[in-house]
Write a protein that holds these residues in place. Structure first.
Motif, short mmCIF file in Angstrom:
data_model
loop_
_atom_site.label_atom_id
_atom_site.label_comp_id
_atom_site.label_asym_id
_atom_site.label_seq_id
_atom_site.Cartn_x
_atom_site.Cartn_y
_atom_site.Cartn_z
N MET A 1 0.84 -1.20 0.00
CA MET A 1 0.00 0.00 0.00
C MET A 1 0.88 1.24 0.00
O MET A 1 1.95 1.27 0.60
CB MET A 1 -0.91 0.00 1.24
CG MET A 1 -1.84 -1.19 1.32
SD MET A 1 -3.10 -1.18 0.02
CE MET A 1 -4.14 0.16 0.60
N ASP A 2 0.39 2.30 -0.65
CA ASP A 2 1.17 3.52 -0.77
C ASP A 2 0.69 4.62 0.18
O ASP A 2 1.00 5.79 0.00
CB ASP A 2 1.11 4.05 -2.20
CG ASP A 2 1.98 3.21 -3.14
OD1 ASP A 2 2.97 2.64 -2.65
OD2 ASP A 2 1.65 3.13 -4.32
N GLY A 3 -0.08 4.26 1.19
CA GLY A 3 -0.54 5.24 2.15
C GLY A 3 -0.50 4.70 3.56
O GLY A 3 -0.50 3.49 3.78
N GLN A 4 -0.43 5.60 4.54
CA GLN A 4 -0.47 5.17 5.92
C GLN A 4 -1.15 6.26 6.74
O GLN A 4 -1.14 7.43 6.39
CB GLN A 4 0.94 4.93 6.46
CG GLN A 4 1.84 6.18 6.47
CD GLN A 4 3.23 5.87 6.98
OE1 GLN A 4 3.73 4.77 6.82
NE2 GLN A 4 3.85 6.86 7.61
N THR A 5 -1.78 5.83 7.83
CA THR A 5 -2.45 6.80 8.68
C THR A 5 -1.41 7.65 9.41
O THR A 5 -0.31 7.20 9.70
CB THR A 5 -3.36 6.11 9.69
OG1 THR A 5 -2.58 5.19 10.47
CG2 THR A 5 -4.48 5.36 8.98
N PHE B 1 0.57 9.86 2.05
CA PHE B 1 0.80 8.99 0.91
C PHE B 1 2.30 8.82 0.72
O PHE B 1 3.02 9.77 0.44
CB PHE B 1 0.16 9.58 -0.35
CG PHE B 1 -1.33 9.72 -0.26
CD1 PHE B 1 -2.13 8.60 -0.04
CD2 PHE B 1 -1.94 10.95 -0.38
CE1 PHE B 1 -3.51 8.71 0.06
CE2 PHE B 1 -3.31 11.08 -0.28
CZ PHE B 1 -4.10 9.96 -0.06
N ASN B 2 2.77 7.59 0.87
CA ASN B 2 4.20 7.32 0.72
C ASN B 2 4.68 7.62 -0.69
O ASN B 2 5.81 8.08 -0.89
CB ASN B 2 4.48 5.85 1.08
CG ASN B 2 4.14 5.55 2.53
OD1 ASN B 2 4.31 6.40 3.40
ND2 ASN B 2 3.63 4.36 2.78
N ALA B 3 3.83 7.34 -1.67
CA ALA B 3 4.09 7.72 -3.05
C ALA B 3 3.00 8.71 -3.43
O ALA B 3 1.85 8.31 -3.67
CB ALA B 3 4.07 6.50 -3.97
N PRO B 4 3.29 10.00 -3.45
CA PRO B 4 2.26 11.02 -3.70
C PRO B 4 1.49 10.77 -4.99
O PRO B 4 2.01 10.23 -5.96
CB PRO B 4 3.08 12.33 -3.78
CG PRO B 4 4.30 12.06 -2.97
CD PRO B 4 4.62 10.61 -3.22
N ALA C 1 -3.87 5.78 -4.65
CA ALA C 1 -2.78 5.29 -3.79
C ALA C 1 -2.99 3.82 -3.42
O ALA C 1 -2.03 3.06 -3.27
CB ALA C 1 -2.68 6.14 -2.52
N GLY C 2 -4.26 3.43 -3.29
CA GLY C 2 -4.55 2.05 -2.93
C GLY C 2 -4.51 1.09 -4.10
O GLY C 2 -4.71 -0.12 -3.92
N GLY C 3 -4.27 1.62 -5.30
CA GLY C 3 -4.20 0.76 -6.47
C GLY C 3 -5.54 0.40 -7.06
O GLY C 3 -5.65 -0.56 -7.84
N TYR C 4 -6.58 1.17 -6.73
CA TYR C 4 -7.92 0.85 -7.20
C TYR C 4 -8.31 1.58 -8.48
O TYR C 4 -9.46 1.49 -8.92
CB TYR C 4 -8.94 1.15 -6.10
CG TYR C 4 -8.64 0.39 -4.83
CD1 TYR C 4 -8.64 -1.00 -4.82
CD2 TYR C 4 -8.32 1.06 -3.65
CE1 TYR C 4 -8.35 -1.71 -3.67
CE2 TYR C 4 -8.02 0.37 -2.51
CZ TYR C 4 -8.03 -1.02 -2.51
OH TYR C 4 -7.73 -1.71 -1.37
N LEU D 1 -6.69 12.71 -11.33
CA LEU D 1 -5.63 12.22 -10.46
C LEU D 1 -5.12 10.89 -11.00
O LEU D 1 -5.88 10.10 -11.56
CB LEU D 1 -6.15 12.02 -9.04
CG LEU D 1 -6.91 13.18 -8.39
CD1 LEU D 1 -7.34 12.80 -6.97
CD2 LEU D 1 -6.06 14.43 -8.37
N GLY D 2 -3.82 10.63 -10.82
CA GLY D 2 -3.27 9.38 -11.31
C GLY D 2 -1.81 9.21 -10.94
O GLY D 2 -1.25 9.98 -10.15
#
Length: 342
Positions: free
Chosen positions: A1-5, A13-16, A127-130, A175-176
């Motif tokens: 996952m590219d995000g964390q709380t 977002f670890n990868a903006p 960010a979640g890949g959806y 967004l992408g």
């Protein structure tokens, strides 16, 4: 996952997530204001070629969505989902406006904070890949909002100086993951804040406590101070709400007055356009963000901003039942590409 709380209410977002494109279309009054040269298109006809105010807003939203997708160099089928909303009951401006695009839709309602909500949820999805690409989209129309919430235009009622002017406009962002000059690095989801105010013609006062709550929580969750942002940008507090926001944050030990911008105060010339406290509506924050804020981030003039659209959560039913007007505000951290961690 590219995000964390992060902290109590935020996500880093670890990868903006890139803001691939933005588009804005406004009405004639907005086109006569200070940002006249920044909008993509200015409509001279308030009906936008239709026979009702609601249909006009739907057309406005559809055209803006198509323009943003085209500016991203994409086709409709490449957009995984649209996150869209407006001020009208059951979000009919959105549902009728974008139906023919043939893209999956999540209908949103955050009142005038909806663009912050759309950007937040869209960024989470990417960010979640959806979805490789999603679209965040909102709109408002002066006449459809007056008809929905206040008085028919023909009534000719007088507006108090605390009232704001609903923006006729629509803003959209694709967004992408595609490389872009502006990125969403984090979000702070707002809470509903209710100080018990009941005046629908003073929405700035109703929304300012929510803006304060979200901005303060963003500082806490990301361990930041006001000076860590080039600008802290609210949606539509207007003159009244801006001062209340400054005062509330000052009570918490923060002075944002030197780096705060309100979209409702930016879109109109208060001295010549008779808009009283300023602008409001879903289209206010959306069009100012796309036309004015985003280019400054893309150019590197602003390295990091906190974009905080604000909403007054009222309806005709709640008002007629004597309920208060709660507020909500959603924070979005936007950075120039390469700025660093969110």
């Amino acid at each position: 996952m590219d995000g964390q709380t992060a902290g109590a209410q935020s996500i880093r977002f670890n990868a903006p997530v890139s803001i691939v494109s933005g588009a804005s279309i406004v009405g004639k009054k907005e086109g006569e204001g200070p940002l006249r040269d920044a909008f993509d298109l200015i409509g001279e006809d308030p009906m936008f070629g239709t026979d009702s105010w609601e249909a006009a807003e739907s057309t406005l939203q559809k055209e803006t969505a198509g323009l943003a997708i085209a500016k991203a160099g994409l086709k409709n089928w490449q957009i995984r989902a649209i996150y869209a909303g407006d001020l009208l009951a059951q979000s009919v401006a959105s549902s009728f406006g974008i139906a023919e695009l043939g893209i999956p839709v999540y209908g949103l309602y955050g009142a005038c904070s909806t663009m912050g909500e759309a950007l937040s949820l869209g960024a989470m999805a990417v960010a979640g890949g959806y979805g490789e690409y999603v679209l965040a989209l909102t709109s408002s129309h002066f006449a459809s909002a007056e008809k929905e919430f206040r008085f028919p235009l023909a009534y000719g009622n007088q507006r108090p100086l605390s009232a704001t002017w609903t923006v006729t406009g629509s803003g959209a962002c694709v967004l992408g993951r595609k490389d872009a000059k502006a990125q969403i690095a984090g979000v702070t989801t707002g809470k509903i804040v209710d100080y018990g105010l009941k005046d629908p013609l003073n929405m700035g006062a109703c929304m300012a406590p929510a803006a304060c709550d979200t901005i303060y929580q963003n500082f806490m969750d990301f361990n930041r101070m006001p000076e860590d942002y080039d600008q802290i940008i609210t949606g539509d507090l207007g003159k009244v709400g801006q001062q209340i926001l400054w005062d509330l944050l000052a009570e918490k030990g923060y002075d944002i007055s030197g780096r705060h911008m309100d979209c409702g105060l930016k879109i109109y010339d208060g001295k010549t356009q008779d808009t009283h406290s300023g602008g409001s509506g879903c289209g206010c924050a959306a069009t100012v963000f796309v036309s004015y804020v985003l280019p400054k981030i893309e150019s590197g003039e602003w390295k990091r901003v906190l974009f905080v659209p604000t909403g007054a959560l009222m309806s005709k039913v709640s008002f007629n039942e004597g309920q208060s007007v709660p507020g909500i505000a959603h924070g979005v951290v936007v950075e120039s590409a390469g700025k660093g961690e969110g």
